[in-house]
Design a protein around this motif. Structure first.
Motif, PDB file in Angstrom:
ATOM      1  N   UNK A   5       0.581  -0.828  -0.209  1.00  0.00           N
ATOM      2  CA  UNK A   5      -0.215  -0.308   0.205  1.00  0.00           C
ATOM      3  C   UNK A   5       0.420   1.195   0.298  1.00  0.00           C
ATOM      4  N   UNK A   6       2.054   0.766   0.099  1.00  0.00           N
ATOM      5  CA  UNK A   6       3.191   2.807  -0.113  1.00  0.00           C
ATOM      6  C   UNK A   6       2.958   2.811  -1.354  1.00  0.00           C
ATOM      7  N   UNK A   7       2.933   3.947  -1.318  1.00  0.00           N
ATOM      8  CA  UNK A   7       3.468   5.436  -2.681  1.00  0.00           C
ATOM      9  C   UNK A   7       4.747   4.605  -3.860  1.00  0.00           C
ATOM     10  N   UNK A   8       4.366   5.062  -4.471  1.00  0.00           N
ATOM     11  CA  UNK A   8       5.807   4.906  -5.359  1.00  0.00           C
ATOM     12  C   UNK A   8       7.735   5.407  -4.923  1.00  0.00           C
ATOM     13  N   UNK A   9       6.670   6.571  -4.327  1.00  0.00           N
ATOM     14  CA  UNK A   9       7.717   7.994  -3.605  1.00  0.00           C
ATOM     15  C   UNK A   9       8.502   7.367  -2.750  1.00  0.00           C
ATOM     16  N   UNK A  10       7.169   6.754  -1.924  1.00  0.00           N
ATOM     17  CA  UNK A  10       8.310   5.844  -0.622  1.00  0.00           C
ATOM     18  C   UNK A  10       8.346   4.430  -0.565  1.00  0.00           C
ATOM     19  N   UNK A  11       8.170   3.533  -1.594  1.00  0.00           N
ATOM     20  CA  UNK A  11       9.210   2.709  -1.822  1.00  0.00           C
ATOM     21  C   UNK A  11      10.462   2.855  -2.210  1.00  0.00           C
ATOM     22  N   UNK A  12      10.152   3.948  -2.989  1.00  0.00           N
ATOM     23  CA  UNK A  12      12.035   4.512  -3.163  1.00  0.00           C
ATOM     24  C   UNK A  12      13.125   4.671  -2.105  1.00  0.00           C
ATOM     25  N   UNK A  13      12.474   4.949  -1.157  1.00  0.00           N
ATOM     26  CA  UNK A  13      13.636   5.321   0.361  1.00  0.00           C
ATOM     27  C   UNK A  13      13.676   4.248   1.018  1.00  0.00           C
ATOM     28  N   UNK A  14      12.909   2.836   0.928  1.00  0.00           N
ATOM     29  CA  UNK A  14      13.528   1.697   1.749  1.00  0.00           C
ATOM     30  C   UNK A  14      14.098   1.215   1.174  1.00  0.00           C
ATOM     31  N   UNK A  73      -0.614  -8.271 -12.859  1.00  0.00           N
ATOM     32  CA  UNK A  73      -0.956  -8.082 -11.764  1.00  0.00           C
ATOM     33  C   UNK A  73      -0.433  -7.254 -10.897  1.00  0.00           C
ATOM     34  N   UNK A  74       0.896  -8.137 -10.943  1.00  0.00           N
ATOM     35  CA  UNK A  74       2.170  -7.449  -9.836  1.00  0.00           C
ATOM     36  C   UNK A  74       1.879  -5.575  -9.435  1.00  0.00           C
ATOM     37  N   UNK A  75       1.575  -4.975 -10.958  1.00  0.00           N
ATOM     38  CA  UNK A  75       2.008  -3.698 -10.778  1.00  0.00           C
ATOM     39  C   UNK A  75       0.845  -3.145 -10.269  1.00  0.00           C
ATOM     40  N   UNK A  76      -0.286  -3.813 -10.930  1.00  0.00           N
ATOM     41  CA  UNK A  76      -1.679  -3.608  -9.518  1.00  0.00           C
ATOM     42  C   UNK A  76      -1.548  -3.754  -7.863  1.00  0.00           C
ATOM     43  N   UNK A  77      -0.762  -5.006  -8.033  1.00  0.00           N
ATOM     44  CA  UNK A  77      -0.564  -5.120  -6.182  1.00  0.00           C
ATOM     45  C   UNK A  77       0.400  -4.513  -6.236  1.00  0.00           C
ATOM     46  N   UNK A  78       1.876  -4.089  -6.148  1.00  0.00           N
ATOM     47  CA  UNK A  78       2.525  -3.032  -5.655  1.00  0.00           C
ATOM     48  C   UNK A  78       1.626  -2.012  -6.087  1.00  0.00           C
ATOM     49  N   UNK A  79       0.803  -0.894  -6.468  1.00  0.00           N
ATOM     50  CA  UNK A  79       0.277  -0.143  -6.066  1.00  0.00           C
ATOM     51  C   UNK A  79      -0.884   0.140  -5.122  1.00  0.00           C
TER      52      UNK A  79
END
Length: 525
Positions: A5-14, A73-79
């Protein structure tokens, strides 16, 4: 790792941990040990070819959601942290084959079933991959995958090649287009005063399937690091370079006769100066040829043994497994087999000296770069048969146990050899053949031997010290699980002709002496 459920911006900081390992030259088998916080997930992508699928084995400390997804499917799950999947199950362990059409997929482990951290230990196999029998220290009981540990001082791989033809139109440099290998691969655990090290040991039959010439070769790799860095290893061979440094040696070429049985053996011991590794082989029932005696100079060694461990990986992030597998020849080759009919069996010599089979087997090996495009393994009369195809079968099925005496010595002479020809199959190898010879008053002669392969065999027992007379031979075959089949066979031992000749000669000599004495007495008169 990812949190759902994290947005793409926050994912890039992990900070992302490396959670899978795959060698690009040999399919896309992935394996690792990961820990996920609640609502976090981990994933990797994997390619399915040849209309095949994925073989998956994992166990976790708590239930997790295991999913296989298409890229969309993974792209949708990732978002969103939700969505459909090609395959999904909530479980704390899993063992099975999942058929899938060709394509790229994402494998996802999602910790959404509990509110605590979860540790996951997984293997995901996709062809091409080395195929045969492999012990990862993972046993399936019911629906549960249970890890275990096995220690051994020696391992034996038994190979019967009834047919084999490999073809690769574009082999890697140094490999033959008709080349193949049958590899016995194990991990040596070396415990020292300063910590532990792991060495990866290989005893391999290299085969040119166009003319059935072959040779045996060994290799020692450093499994303590991801890139093998090896030094201070001595034997008949020398240090080479391939994905780091390794030790290697090979025998001369020989002709591999059809349906011959070859035994590959790795024997280990140690001194405080380091482990000693003996590599050997035997053709048929002949004596073992110890063709290389290797010493790894590791001062301060406290112990060294072959280790299968389903709980851990080596420091080089490889599995603690034992494999006997069919694959490409060398240099990371994945080859296609137009024809294959290879029977395999593998045994450990435990620290107490007993020979034992692996507790549980899987059909694919991942501790080698070489692979096979189109092979599968199935149980066969107590061993395992590797053939062309894409099936995945349960290797732990037990065939009915059979022991048939085909021929035996019924009448012989004193001091000769008793011969027993028999056929054995099924059950659980290794078998123990016990022979007792009884004269009605008790057992006069007793012997036993191991039988490592289900085939027609001939056993011989010298009849030293057995007097002439009538006997009963009690021949029993017991499989590893304790099932026994017994025959009682008659045996007549006659006096040796030499003994009879000796008695006759003595009588003739006495008569001759008497006649000479009579003749001399007549002359004196």
């Amino acid at each position: 790792m990812r949190r759902a459920g994290l947005v793409l911006l926050s994912i890039s900081l992990i900070v992302i941990s490396v959670s899978q390992f795959a060698l690009p030259t040999r399919g896309e088998a992935n394996w690792y040990l990961i820990t996920l916080a609640p609502r976090w997930y981990d994933y990797f992508s994997i390619n399915v070819t040849q209309g095949d699928g994925l073989y998956v084995v994992f166990y976790s400390s708590s239930p997790v959601t295991f999913m296989i997804m298409t890229p969309t499917q993974f792209s949708y799950f990732n978002e969103t942290g939700a969505g459909p999947a090609v395959y999904s199950v909530v479980a704390s362990s899993y063992d099975g084959f999942i058929p899938l059409p060709n394509g790229r997929y994402y494998v996802v482990f999602f910790n959404n079933a509990t509110d605590s951290d979860v540790t996951i230990h997984y293997y995901v196999f996709a062809r091409p991959v080395a195929t045969g029998i492999a012990d990862y220290g993972l046993m399936v009981k019911g629906n549960a995958v249970q890890p275990y540990v096995e220690k051994a001082k020696a391992v034996m791989g038994v190979v019967k090649i009834n047919g084999l033809y490999a073809f690769n139109s574009t082999p890697p440099a140094g490999a033959d287009k008709n080349g193949a290998s049958i590899q016995l691969n194990v991990v040596l655990q070396v415990n020292t005063v300063t910590g532990s090290q792991q060495l990866w040991l290989q005893n391999v039959i290299y085969i040119y399937t166009s003319n059935f010439t072959a040779y045996i070769g060994d290799a020692v790799w450093n499994d303590t690091s991801f890139i093998s860095l090896l030094h201070n290893v001595t034997g008949n061979g020398e240090i080479g370079f391939s994905l780091g440094t390794y030790y290697g040696y090979a025998t001369n070429y020989f002709y591999l006769s059809p349906s011959s049985i070859i035994y590959l053996i790795i024997n280990t011991s140690y001194t405080p100066q380091g482990p000693i590794i003996r590599f050997g082989y035997a053709n048929g029932s002949g004596q073992v040829v110890w063709y290389d005696n290797v010493t790894a100079h590791i001062p301060g060694t406290l112990s060294a043994y072959i280790l299968v461990d389903g709980f851990n990986f080596t420091k080089g992030l490889s599995p603690y497994d034992a494999e006997l597998v069919v694959a490409g020849e060398a240099y990371g080759e994945a080859t296609y087999f137009n024809r294959a009919n290879v029977e395999l069996a593998m045994f450990y010599q435990l620290p107490n000296g007993q020979w034992a089979p692996p507790k549980y087997l899987l059909p694919f090996g991942i501790h080698t770069e070489e692979a096979a495009d189109d092979l599968y393994t199935a149980p066969y009369e107590g061993v395992f048969l590797v053939e062309p195809g894409y099936s995945v079968t349960n290797l732990n099925e037990v065939f009915p146990f059979s022991f048939k005496v085909l021929n035996s010595t019924a009448v012989t002479i004193e001091g000769s050899v008793y011969t027993l020809t028999f056929n054995a199959s099924g059950g659980e190898l290794p078998y123990t053949l016990s022979v007792e010879i009884d004269n009605g008053s008790g057992v006069q002669l007793r012997d036993s031997t191991h039988v490592f392969f289900p085939t027609t065999s001939t056993y011989e027992l010298p009849l030293r010290g057995l007097s002439p007379g009538n006997y009963t031979v009690i021949a029993s075959l017991t499989d590893y699980s304790g099932r026994t089949i017994t025959y009682q066979l008659p045996l007549r031992v006659n006096p040796s002709p030499m003994s009879t000749l000796g008695t006759t000669s003595l009588i003739v000599l006495i008569v001759f002496v008497i006649l000479v004495a009579i003749a001399l007495a007549k002359r004196r008169r």
